[in-house]
Write a protein that holds these residues in place. Structure first.
Motif, PDB file in Angstrom:
ATOM      1  N   PRO A 127       8.153 -25.034  45.353  1.00  0.00           N
ATOM      2  CA  PRO A 127       8.366 -25.796  44.122  1.00  0.00           C
ATOM      3  C   PRO A 127       9.306 -25.039  43.182  1.00  0.00           C
ATOM      4  O   PRO A 127       9.429 -23.815  43.245  1.00  0.00           O
ATOM      5  CB  PRO A 127       6.958 -25.905  43.536  1.00  0.00           C
ATOM      6  CG  PRO A 127       6.244 -24.716  44.060  1.00  0.00           C
ATOM      7  CD  PRO A 127       6.807 -24.468  45.431  1.00  0.00           C
ATOM      8  N   ASP A 131       6.574 -30.430  36.406  1.00  0.00           N
ATOM      9  CA  ASP A 131       5.850 -29.398  37.146  1.00  0.00           C
ATOM     10  C   ASP A 131       4.739 -30.064  37.956  1.00  0.00           C
ATOM     11  O   ASP A 131       3.839 -30.687  37.401  1.00  0.00           O
ATOM     12  CB  ASP A 131       5.257 -28.397  36.157  1.00  0.00           C
ATOM     13  CG  ASP A 131       4.576 -27.238  36.852  1.00  0.00           C
ATOM     14  OD1 ASP A 131       4.377 -27.311  38.085  1.00  0.00           O
ATOM     15  OD2 ASP A 131       4.241 -26.259  36.167  1.00  0.00           O
ATOM     16  N   PRO A 132       4.790 -29.976  39.309  1.00  0.00           N
ATOM     17  CA  PRO A 132       3.765 -30.661  40.110  1.00  0.00           C
ATOM     18  C   PRO A 132       2.371 -30.062  39.955  1.00  0.00           C
ATOM     19  O   PRO A 132       1.385 -30.685  40.334  1.00  0.00           O
ATOM     20  CB  PRO A 132       4.281 -30.493  41.540  1.00  0.00           C
ATOM     21  CG  PRO A 132       5.114 -29.264  41.499  1.00  0.00           C
ATOM     22  CD  PRO A 132       5.759 -29.247  40.140  1.00  0.00           C
ATOM     23  N   PHE A 134      10.693 -29.959  44.373  1.00  0.00           N
ATOM     24  CA  PHE A 134      10.644 -28.944  45.410  1.00  0.00           C
ATOM     25  C   PHE A 134      12.064 -28.663  45.908  1.00  0.00           C
ATOM     26  O   PHE A 134      12.952 -29.524  45.841  1.00  0.00           O
ATOM     27  CB  PHE A 134       9.785 -29.399  46.589  1.00  0.00           C
ATOM     28  CG  PHE A 134       8.373 -29.769  46.201  1.00  0.00           C
ATOM     29  CD1 PHE A 134       7.401 -28.788  46.045  1.00  0.00           C
ATOM     30  CD2 PHE A 134       8.020 -31.094  45.992  1.00  0.00           C
ATOM     31  CE1 PHE A 134       6.115 -29.133  45.685  1.00  0.00           C
ATOM     32  CE2 PHE A 134       6.736 -31.445  45.641  1.00  0.00           C
ATOM     33  CZ  PHE A 134       5.773 -30.457  45.475  1.00  0.00           C
ATOM     34  N   LEU A 141      -0.642 -27.171  47.503  1.00  0.00           N
ATOM     35  CA  LEU A 141       0.739 -26.710  47.571  1.00  0.00           C
ATOM     36  C   LEU A 141       0.869 -25.467  48.432  1.00  0.00           C
ATOM     37  O   LEU A 141       1.797 -25.318  49.216  1.00  0.00           O
ATOM     38  CB  LEU A 141       1.263 -26.418  46.154  1.00  0.00           C
ATOM     39  CG  LEU A 141       1.562 -27.644  45.277  1.00  0.00           C
ATOM     40  CD1 LEU A 141       1.931 -27.195  43.871  1.00  0.00           C
ATOM     41  CD2 LEU A 141       2.676 -28.456  45.892  1.00  0.00           C
ATOM     42  N   SER A 151       5.731 -23.639  39.093  1.00  0.00           N
ATOM     43  CA  SER A 151       4.342 -23.934  39.392  1.00  0.00           C
ATOM     44  C   SER A 151       3.456 -23.020  38.562  1.00  0.00           C
ATOM     45  O   SER A 151       3.836 -21.874  38.251  1.00  0.00           O
ATOM     46  CB  SER A 151       4.049 -23.745  40.889  1.00  0.00           C
ATOM     47  OG  SER A 151       2.680 -23.931  41.161  1.00  0.00           O
ATOM     48  N   SER A 153       6.630 -19.823  43.644  1.00  0.00           N
ATOM     49  CA  SER A 153       7.572 -20.831  43.162  1.00  0.00           C
ATOM     50  C   SER A 153       8.886 -20.138  42.821  1.00  0.00           C
ATOM     51  O   SER A 153       8.951 -18.894  42.747  1.00  0.00           O
ATOM     52  CB  SER A 153       7.016 -21.559  41.946  1.00  0.00           C
ATOM     53  OG  SER A 153       7.132 -20.751  40.783  1.00  0.00           O
TER      54      SER A 153
END
Length: 789
Positions: free
Chosen positions: A125, A175-176, A54, A6, A128, A133
């Motif tokens: 994002p 949440d990635p 995102f 990321l 994160s 983020s």
């Protein structure tokens, strides 16, 4: 691994990596502006649980100053979710101390010379486990800021501009950074336990276009400009608004009819009158002031008007329609005019125009104030027109004067009189909607503490603010009340993308469970039921933007022209040949007076354009009075006898008959018979006025014309009269001579009856005889008369 990837994505999407730069000042941009930052795109516009985790912000920085700027860097910053209505406005202006950086500054250009620009793209994002983020973990409306710093020639590093916008988060996606086999478990949905009853009024209106001072039955119709032709054509402003509403409420797009139930077209009758007139052909004046005497050219929008009006009629058959105040007239100024008839035309009679042209039964019982505030005078005007629910913004400021905190806006229905109940709308939401589109504006009802600079924000940024404002109350389940009316400005200039996004946000709020449709008839019924029986003190006489107030000169001019026009209209009747009535003939001039008080014109130009329009209308009203006259013979009359009639001719250049009276200012010795009420048809009418004259001389007689109520018409005419009738002296002499003759004849008869000679016979010559000794017949006839022969 995911966190590192990321971070790599963030770095790759920037133009260049940050170097060791001096920290820029956190204050506002300087007075001299060197750089201009604009937001070109925000993806997604509305964050939802089903969307990407995102947020991408793209834009451009341009050098608009007078020198080069070095080391141009940008940074994304974020603030806590908005908690009050005022925050929807105040977060877009001010020092920006509440914002915190999302990441470091990123260089987008080593140097920007004058006129140059550079693009940027920021990608982060929502949340994160590792920075950077946006740190958004729950639904809400979040302010974002893009900050640009640089070093102008001969200067130090500084913050040179920023761009702010609101990001609505309906739901937080997974949440990635979480390595979970079930990412749905990390979804944060919105709280839908207390949905908001939502109603949205979709405006179809325009500023006045019909040329001022043109009465009815005038063909072809004359417009002041031809901008409506463009607006009604495909891709134009009004076409975009109509197409968007038609598409969003069509059965394929809205199968359950949810958006259709929440949406209601707010139509200005003045626009319908103008477009309907355009369908039969029209001309456009080319005079600088829009006057009636200047040259004209054919209008180009007849076909577009026919098509647009036909589509609107079709949509109105399946969608709620309500009328705005005629020409969006300012009710506060209209109350100052003090004309109940004109107030009725603006309010209670407006729905009749909509129904007649569209062939529907529009929703009654509500008065949409649009751009203006609900003041005490406006309440008094509405109260005189009968029961109504006033849809208007309450008085609201950004901070409480006592605590200094941002208070909640009061959206509880109020009863000001027995007739007037209010259905309040959130002024901050209305202001956000007014800021959307290509021509942003601030409503006149907005307090100055809630104003934000609009021109420096991009169209995309302002669209984001409008979307967030529409969704904010639904995302705050603890905020009261749980009902909202969305009221954009009546003259709304949206592009196709803007209109689609806003109606999509309305559908999103309903489909996500944040809102439920609340049809306008339900709003009216529930407001009347919820309003307390106790009357509240009336609002202040002056609210909102003081620059939007119409001047006393405009108000007095409207009052004067309106009073004269009503007086003339009362005297007009119906032309049996054409069916045209006096009310229909003068209606466009009354409507002109409402157009002069229109709030669709920007505040700074209102008084100037109003004075121009009412001046032309007042001139036409004067011309109508002068169109009914007495024909001046230009010579003198001779009356042969004492009872010879006075010949006159009346002229009526109006297309309808008018009831008039003659006023003859007769000199002493002349009596004029009152002819009463005269119905004067269009054209000429010869008259013979009965008079009786008791003098023999030349005199001047003044004759004037007035309506049955006493208003003067045309110019008075002075007639020169010569009478051959007996005067008083001659009458006395004649009478005396007759008396003397009567006495002499009586004396002779008296002597004759007594057999005595009369003295008048003593000097008579001897009687002559004929051959047979008989009296001469000639002498006998002369001396004695026929009775003595």
């Amino acid at each position: 691994m995911l966190v590192r990837s990321l971070a790599a994505v963030v770095l790759l999407t920037l133009v260049a990596a940050p170097a060791l730069l001096p920290r820029a000042a956190a204050g506002e941009p300087g007075v001299t502006q060197f750089l201009k930052l604009s937001i070109d795109r925000v993806t997604p516009e509305i964050v939802s649980t089903a969307g990407e985790p995102f947020v991408t912000v793209t834009g451009r920085v341009a050098n608009i100053g007078d020198r080069s700027v070095r080391d141009v860097v940008v940074r994304l910053e974020t603030a806590a979710a908005v908690t009050t209505s005022a925050g929807l406005r105040t977060s877009l202006a001010g020092s920006g101390d509440q914002f915190e950086p999302v990441g470091d500054f990123v260089t987008i250009a080593p140097e920007l010379s004058q006129g140059q620009s550079a693009a940027f793209r920021l990608f982060f994002p929502l949340r994160s486990g590792a920075e950077p983020s946006l740190r958004i973990s729950e639904p809400g409306v979040y302010p974002l800021l893009v900050n640009v710093n640089g070093t102008p020639d001969y200067g130090a590093p500084a913050r040179l501009d920023d761009a702010r916008f609101l990001l609505p988060v309906v739901g937080v996606p997974p949440d990635p950074s979480l390595e979970s086999t079930d990412p749905v478990s990390a979804v944060v949905p919105p709280d839908t336990s207390r949905p908001v009853g939502v109603t949205m009024l979709w405006p179809l209106a325009d500023r006045p276009r019909l040329a001022a001072g043109v009465p009815g039955a005038t063909t072809p119709v004359r417009l002041g400009d031809d901008e409506l032709a463009t607006s009604l054509a495909p891709g134009g402003r009004l076409d975009t608004l109509l197409s968007a509403a038609d598409f969003a409420t069509s059965p394929p797009v809205d199968p359950a009819g949810q958006v259709r139930s929440a949406l209601c077209l707010a139509v200005d009758p003045d626009l319908l009158v103008t477009v309907n007139a355009m369908t039969t052909g029209y001309v456009v004046t080319e005079s600088a002031d829009g006057g009636l005497s200047g040259p004209t050219r054919p209008g180009t929008g007849q076909e577009a008007a026919v098509n647009w009006l036909g589509r609107l009629k079709s949509l109105a058959q399946r969608l709620c329609v309500t009328s705005s105040v005629y020409a969006q007239a300012d009710l506060t100024a209209l109350h100052r005019v003090g004309d109940p008839g004109l107030a009725a035309v603006a309010t209670t009679e407006s729905p009749d125009v909509v129904d007649q042209i569209l062939g529907i039964a529009s929703v009654r019982g509500a008065t949409l104030l649009g751009d203006g505030p609900l003041t005490g005078p406006a309440v008094q005007l509405l109260s005189a027109q009968g029961p109504t629910v006033a849809i208007a913004a309450p008085d609201y400021t950004a901070q409480d004067s006592a605590s200094g905190e941002q208070p909640p806006v009061d959206l509880v229905p109020r009863r000001y009189t027995r007739q007037v109940v209010t259905a309040p709308v959130d002024p901050t939401v209305g202001a956000a909607l007014a800021g959307a589109g290509t021509r942003p504006s601030s409503p006149s009802y907005l307090d100055s503490s809630l104003n934000v600079p609009l021109q420096q924000d991009s169209q995309v940024a302002r669209r984001q603010d409008a979307l967030a404002a529409m969704l904010w109350r639904g995302l705050r389940p603890a905020t009261e009340p749980r009902a909202e009316i969305l009221v954009p400005p009546m003259v709304w200039d949206l592009q196709q993308d803007d209109a689609a996004a806003l109606l999509s946000a309305l559908a999103t709020s309903i489909n996500s469970g944040l809102a439920t449709p609340r049809p306008l008839p339900t709003v009216i019924a529930e407001t009347l039921a919820a309003a307390p029986a106790t009357e509240q003190p009336a609002p202040a006489d002056a609210l909102g933007n003081a620059r939007a107030r119409f001047g006393d000169g405009v108000v007095s001019a409207v009052a004067g022209a309106s009073g004269r026009l009503w007086g003339l209209t009362a005297a007009l009747t119906t032309d049996e040949r054409t069916g045209l009535t006096g009310t229909e003939y003068t209606a466009p001039l009354r409507e002109d007076m409402l157009r002069a008080l229109s709030q669709s014109v920007p505040p700074d130009a209102r008084n100037g354009l109003a004075e121009q329009r009412i001046r032309r209308t007042a001139t036409t009203v004067d011309d109508l009075f002068n169109a009914v006259t007495i024909v001046n013979p230009g010579g003198s009359y001779t009356l042969a006898t004492e009872r010879s009639p006075l010949p006159l001719a009346l002229r009526n250049d109006l297309p309808v008959p008018i009831r008039v009276r003659l006023d003859v200012d007769a000199p002493p010795g002349m009596t004029v018979t009152d002819m009463g009420e005269i119905v004067l048809p269009p054209g000429f009418l010869p008259l013979r006025v009965p008079v009786e004259v008791h003098f023999t001389q030349r005199v001047a007689v003044d004759v004037s014309l007035r309506t049955v109520d006493g208003l003067s018409l045309g110019e008075p005419v002075r007639l020169s009269l010569h009478s051959n009738a007996y005067g008083k002296v001659l009458f006395i002499i004649t009478l005396s001579a007759g008396a003397v003759l009567f006495l002499l004849a009586g004396r002779r008869l008296w002597h004759r009856f007594r057999g005595q000679p009369d003295r008048a016979d003593l000097d008579r010559p001897p009687r002559r005889t004929t051959a047979d000794d008989s009296p001469d017949p000639v002498d006998t006839a002369i001396a004695y008369g026929p009775d003595e022969r």
